[in-house]
Design an enzyme around this catalytic site. Structure first.
Site, PDB file in Angstrom:
ATOM      1  N   ARG A  94       5.243 -11.070 -23.800  1.00 46.05           N
ATOM      2  CA  ARG A  94       4.134 -11.733 -24.504  1.00 46.05           C
ATOM      3  C   ARG A  94       4.239 -11.458 -26.007  1.00 46.05           C
ATOM      4  NH1 ARG A  94       0.508  -9.911 -21.229  1.00 46.05           N
ATOM      5  NH2 ARG A  94      -0.354  -8.354 -22.612  1.00 46.05           N
TER       6      ARG A  94
ATOM      7  N   THR B 223      -1.138  -9.357 -29.408  1.00 42.26           N
ATOM      8  CA  THR B 223      -2.440  -8.903 -28.918  1.00 42.26           C
ATOM      9  C   THR B 223      -2.289  -7.662 -28.029  1.00 42.26           C
ATOM     10  OG1 THR B 223      -2.204 -10.599 -27.220  1.00 42.26           O
ATOM     11  CG2 THR B 223      -3.642 -11.118 -29.076  1.00 42.26           C
TER      12      THR B 223
ATOM     13  N   ARG C  54      -8.058  -4.820 -18.235  1.00 39.98           N
ATOM     14  CA  ARG C  54      -7.737  -3.907 -17.136  1.00 39.98           C
ATOM     15  C   ARG C  54      -8.631  -2.677 -17.166  1.00 39.98           C
ATOM     16  NH1 ARG C  54      -1.344  -4.041 -16.127  1.00 39.98           N
ATOM     17  NH2 ARG C  54      -1.042  -6.231 -16.581  1.00 39.98           N
TER      18      ARG C  54
ATOM     19  N   ASP D 183      10.872 -17.501   4.546  1.00 38.56           N
ATOM     20  CA  ASP D 183       9.878 -16.493   4.162  1.00 38.56           C
ATOM     21  C   ASP D 183      10.142 -15.238   4.993  1.00 38.56           C
ATOM     22  OD1 ASP D 183       7.546 -14.974   3.906  1.00 38.56           O
ATOM     23  OD2 ASP D 183       6.259 -16.746   3.800  1.00 38.56           O
TER      24      ASP D 183
ATOM     25  N   LYS E  87       2.916  -1.698  -3.146  1.00 40.70           N
ATOM     26  CA  LYS E  87       4.194  -0.982  -3.264  1.00 40.70           C
ATOM     27  C   LYS E  87       4.077   0.427  -2.672  1.00 40.70           C
ATOM     28  CE  LYS E  87       6.710  -3.908  -5.763  1.00 40.70           C
ATOM     29  NZ  LYS E  87       7.972  -4.472  -5.305  1.00 40.70           N
TER      30      LYS E  87
ATOM     31  N   GLU F  28      -7.992   0.990 -17.065  1.00 40.96           N
ATOM     32  CA  GLU F  28      -6.865   1.923 -17.159  1.00 40.96           C
ATOM     33  C   GLU F  28      -7.114   2.884 -18.310  1.00 40.96           C
ATOM     34  OE1 GLU F  28      -3.337  -0.399 -18.095  1.00 40.96           O
ATOM     35  OE2 GLU F  28      -4.229  -1.196 -19.912  1.00 40.96           O
TER      36      GLU F  28
ATOM     37  N   HIS G 131       0.107  -2.906  -7.174  1.00 38.94           N
ATOM     38  CA  HIS G 131       0.769  -1.598  -7.171  1.00 38.94           C
ATOM     39  C   HIS G 131       0.492  -0.862  -5.855  1.00 38.94           C
ATOM     40  CE1 HIS G 131       0.702  -2.351 -11.623  1.00 38.94           C
ATOM     41  NE2 HIS G 131       1.937  -1.935 -11.459  1.00 38.94           N
TER      42      HIS G 131
ATOM     43  N   ARG H 105       7.388 -18.043  -5.355  1.00 42.84           N
ATOM     44  CA  ARG H 105       7.098 -17.744  -6.755  1.00 42.84           C
ATOM     45  C   ARG H 105       6.880 -19.026  -7.550  1.00 42.84           C
ATOM     46  NH1 ARG H 105       7.760 -14.619 -11.410  1.00 42.84           N
ATOM     47  NH2 ARG H 105       6.460 -15.913 -12.711  1.00 42.84           N
TER      48      ARG H 105
HETATM   49  N1  LIG Z   1      10.351  -7.678 -13.411  1.00 44.26           N
HETATM   50  C1  LIG Z   1       9.934  -6.433 -13.631  1.00 44.26           C
HETATM   51  O1  LIG Z   1       9.700  -6.005 -14.778  1.00 44.26           O
HETATM   52  C2  LIG Z   1       9.771  -5.491 -12.476  1.00 44.26           C
HETATM   53  C3  LIG Z   1       9.372  -4.166 -12.731  1.00 44.26           C
HETATM   54  C4  LIG Z   1       9.213  -3.287 -11.655  1.00 44.26           C
HETATM   55  C5  LIG Z   1       9.438  -3.714 -10.370  1.00 44.26           C
HETATM   56  N2  LIG Z   1       9.817  -5.017 -10.140  1.00 44.26           N
HETATM   57  C6  LIG Z   1      10.023  -5.446  -8.759  1.00 44.26           C
HETATM   58  O2  LIG Z   1      11.269  -6.110  -8.636  1.00 44.26           O
HETATM   59  C7  LIG Z   1      11.149  -7.176  -7.686  1.00 44.26           C
HETATM   60  C8  LIG Z   1      11.640  -8.470  -8.311  1.00 44.26           C
HETATM   61  O3  LIG Z   1      10.889  -8.743  -9.484  1.00 44.26           O
HETATM   62  P1  LIG Z   1      11.098 -10.087 -10.290  1.00 44.26           P
HETATM   63  O4  LIG Z   1      10.586  -9.845 -11.657  1.00 44.26           O
HETATM   64  O5  LIG Z   1      12.465 -10.582 -10.078  1.00 44.26           O
HETATM   65  O6  LIG Z   1      10.046 -11.035  -9.528  1.00 44.26           O
HETATM   66  P2  LIG Z   1      10.089 -12.622  -9.289  1.00 44.26           P
HETATM   67  O7  LIG Z   1       8.702 -13.032  -8.939  1.00 44.26           O
HETATM   68  O8  LIG Z   1      10.749 -13.306 -10.429  1.00 44.26           O
HETATM   69  O9  LIG Z   1      11.044 -12.737  -8.016  1.00 44.26           O
HETATM   70  C9  LIG Z   1      10.631 -12.415  -6.720  1.00 44.26           C
HETATM   71  C10 LIG Z   1      11.239 -13.463  -5.794  1.00 44.26           C
HETATM   72  O10 LIG Z   1      10.890 -13.116  -4.449  1.00 44.26           O
HETATM   73  C11 LIG Z   1      10.540 -14.299  -3.763  1.00 44.26           C
HETATM   74  N3  LIG Z   1       9.648 -13.941  -2.659  1.00 44.26           N
HETATM   75  C12 LIG Z   1       8.407 -13.407  -2.745  1.00 44.26           C
HETATM   76  N4  LIG Z   1       7.875 -13.243  -1.528  1.00 44.26           N
HETATM   77  C13 LIG Z   1       8.810 -13.680  -0.640  1.00 44.26           C
HETATM   78  C14 LIG Z   1       8.848 -13.789   0.772  1.00 44.26           C
HETATM   79  N5  LIG Z   1       7.796 -13.422   1.519  1.00 44.26           N
HETATM   80  N6  LIG Z   1       9.957 -14.290   1.370  1.00 44.26           N
HETATM   81  C15 LIG Z   1      11.032 -14.686   0.618  1.00 44.26           C
HETATM   82  N7  LIG Z   1      11.043 -14.614  -0.742  1.00 44.26           N
HETATM   83  C16 LIG Z   1       9.937 -14.114  -1.350  1.00 44.26           C
HETATM   84  C17 LIG Z   1       9.876 -15.181  -4.798  1.00 44.26           C
HETATM   85  O11 LIG Z   1       9.882 -16.563  -4.435  1.00 44.26           O
HETATM   86  C18 LIG Z   1      10.696 -14.871  -6.040  1.00 44.26           C
HETATM   87  O12 LIG Z   1      11.752 -15.793  -6.211  1.00 44.26           O
HETATM   88  C19 LIG Z   1       9.681  -7.221  -7.260  1.00 44.26           C
HETATM   89  O13 LIG Z   1       9.532  -6.544  -6.035  1.00 44.26           O
HETATM   90  C20 LIG Z   1       8.982  -6.462  -8.356  1.00 44.26           C
HETATM   91  O14 LIG Z   1       7.818  -5.853  -7.892  1.00 44.26           O
HETATM   92  C21 LIG Z   1       9.991  -5.913 -11.165  1.00 44.26           C
END
Ligand SMILES: NC(=O)c1ccc[n+]([C@@H]2O[C@H](COP(=O)([O-])OP(=O)(O)OC[C@H]3O[C@@H](n4cnc5c(N)ncnc54)[C@H](O)[C@@H]3O)[C@@H](O)[C@H]2O)c1
Length: 399
Positions: free
Chosen positions: A241, A253, A326, A74, A185, A328, A182, A35
């Site tokens: 934002r 915005t 987008r 990873d 997922k 949508e 999406h 990230r």
């Molecule tokens: N933040 C939101 O509003 C939100 C809403 C719905 C769903 N989610 C889901 O929750 C989860 C976490 O979201 P977040 O906001 O904390 O995201 P984020 O990007 O802040 O954190 C994700 C972390 O996963 C790590 N990562 C990604 N791929 C990896 C891999 N292959 N191996 C090891 N580490 C890996 C990244 O380095 C990062 O630190 C995600 O799956 C996201 O889709 C988040």
């Protein structure tokens, strides 16, 4: 419980690690730091300064809290993940370790491929590692409400009863996701459902809404424990934002007509939901789906909520509609069920209070770190990246 948190360096992963550690669980965080690398490509940075994972883990111990273990690697690397799951033998795996930006996945072919390979392969590896080394563990996987899209009927929690030609069945709710992110997922959900069916694994898919807020009991213990706050056009959520725009006297915005309606929840409710899911595991072979959000708002309503809260603080916000990058529906029916976590005991926090109780002021305190160039979209869903780098982004190696 012995709990693995995949993606433990992220916005949600780090606060979850501290929350569960403080409640007596033995926590191991796993992260590849991808990230932080992807941020560098976009030129984005968390508005709140965040320390490295190593520093945060060390600080947590210095504050007298139980040790949080750290594994750097990873999860798409099978040898790494297999060793971690074999050696740590988790009872629960909280899987946040994915790529999570819809706009990033729409920038170019390369970005779509990075997103889907990272998410789908990582989750497949988790399923095989569980089958081979932790078959009784409970997978708590973060999905998204965006998997469902915006159908013209109520959205159920994962399954819907269908009557067809005199027969009936309870089937997975139809998915109509709105980006390659999406879609990743949705692919994960299918793979997890299948693994539960054939290998008897237990899993909970948390179809989460948009999370907001940075203050939890644990992040507030020390500034060095802060979690990230993203506001840029790729990683930033619409609410973040708007908060930043209000804080720097920039118009809020709204993309298009602003009728796009989504579910939202406070970060403290995310942590509570994770704990509820972990403490009440799915049965062997069960693929359980919870819709994880507490309130729903249209983008226009959200702008008004932020403007209302900012006005109470004596600021002078204005709202502006801009072209929607987008593809949508900008006006649509939206009624998503979300009772299962409430039934388990979730006590929600609400947006209006969170905005006033510190979120907007925290954002304003860091206003000097805002990069205004990152506030407006430099991509569209149809053309991808429209910045000067656009051409080279289309080809190139995936890494
Ligand atoms: N933040 C939101 O509003 C939100 C809403 C719905 C769903 N989610 C889901 O929750 C989860 C976490 O979201 P977040 O906001 O904390 O995201 P984020 O990007 O802040 O954190 C994700 C972390 O996963 C790590 N990562 C990604 N791929 C990896 C891999 N292959 N191996 C090891 N580490 C890996 C990244 O380095 C990062 O630190 C995600 O799956 C996201 O889709 C988040």
């Amino acid at each position: 419980m012995n709990i693995l948190i995949l993606g433990g360096d992220g916005y949600l992963g780090w606060p979850t690690a501290m929350y569960l550690s403080r409640r007596g669980h033995d926590v191991t965080v796993v992260d590849s730091f991808h990230r932080r690398l992807w941020d560098a490509e976009i030129g984005a940075e968390s508005l709140l300064p965040i320390r490295s994972l190593r520093e945060r883990v060390a600080l947590w111990s210095e504050l007298g809290q139980p040790r949080i273990h750290m594994e750097v690697g990873d999860i798409t690397d099978w040898d790494f993940l297999e060793a971690v799951v074999r050696e740590r033998a988790p009872e629960a795996i909280v899987h946040y370790g994915e790529h999570r930006a819809a706009p990033f996945s729409m920038l170019s072919r390369r970005h779509a491929v990075i997103t889907q390979v990272n998410n789908v392969v990582g989750t497949l590896n988790v399923l095989f590692a569980m089958r081979d080394h932790a078959p009784d563990a409970h997978l708590v996987k973060l999905g998204t409400m965006g998997e469902y899209g915006t159908p013209n009927i109520s959205i159920e929690e994962g399954y819907i009863e269908i009557h067809h030609e005199g027969r009936s069945d309870v089937l997975p709710y139809p998915k109509q996701p709105g980006s390659f992110y999406h879609l990743s997922k949705v692919h994960d959900s299918h793979n997890i459902h299948f693994a539960c069916k054939v290998w008897g694994l237990r899993a909970t898919d948390l179809n989460q809404g948009v999370v907001y807020g940075v203050h939890t009991e644990e992040t507030d213990m020390h500034p060095g424990l802060a979690t990230r706050f993203d506001y840029d056009h790729v990683w930033g959520t619409v609410l973040n934002r708007f908060c930043v725009q209000a804080a720097i006297d920039h118009p809020l915005t709204v993309y298009g007509k602003g009728g796009q309606t989504r579910g939202f929840l406070d970060i403290r409710d995310t942590l509570a939901c994770i704990e509820l899911a972990v403490l009440n595991p799915a049965a062997p072979g069960e693929f359980r789906v919870f819709n994880q959000f507490t309130e729903q708002f249209s983008v226009g309503e959200l702008a008004e909520k932020v403007a209302e809260a900012a006005t109470k603080l004596g600021w002078d916000p204005i709202i502006e509609n801009i072209a929607n990058p987008r593809v949508e529906a900008e006006e649509h029916f939206y009624n998503a069920k979300h009772t299962k976590l409430l039934d388990l005991g979730l006590q929600p926090h609400y947006l209006s209070e969170t905005l006033i109780d510190g979120l907007l002021e925290t954002v304003r305190a860091h206003a000097d770190r805002v990069d205004r160039a990152l506030l407006l979209p430099s991509h569209t869903w149809t053309e991808g990246w429209i910045g000067p780098e656009a051409k080279e982004q289309q080809g190139g190696e995936v890494h």
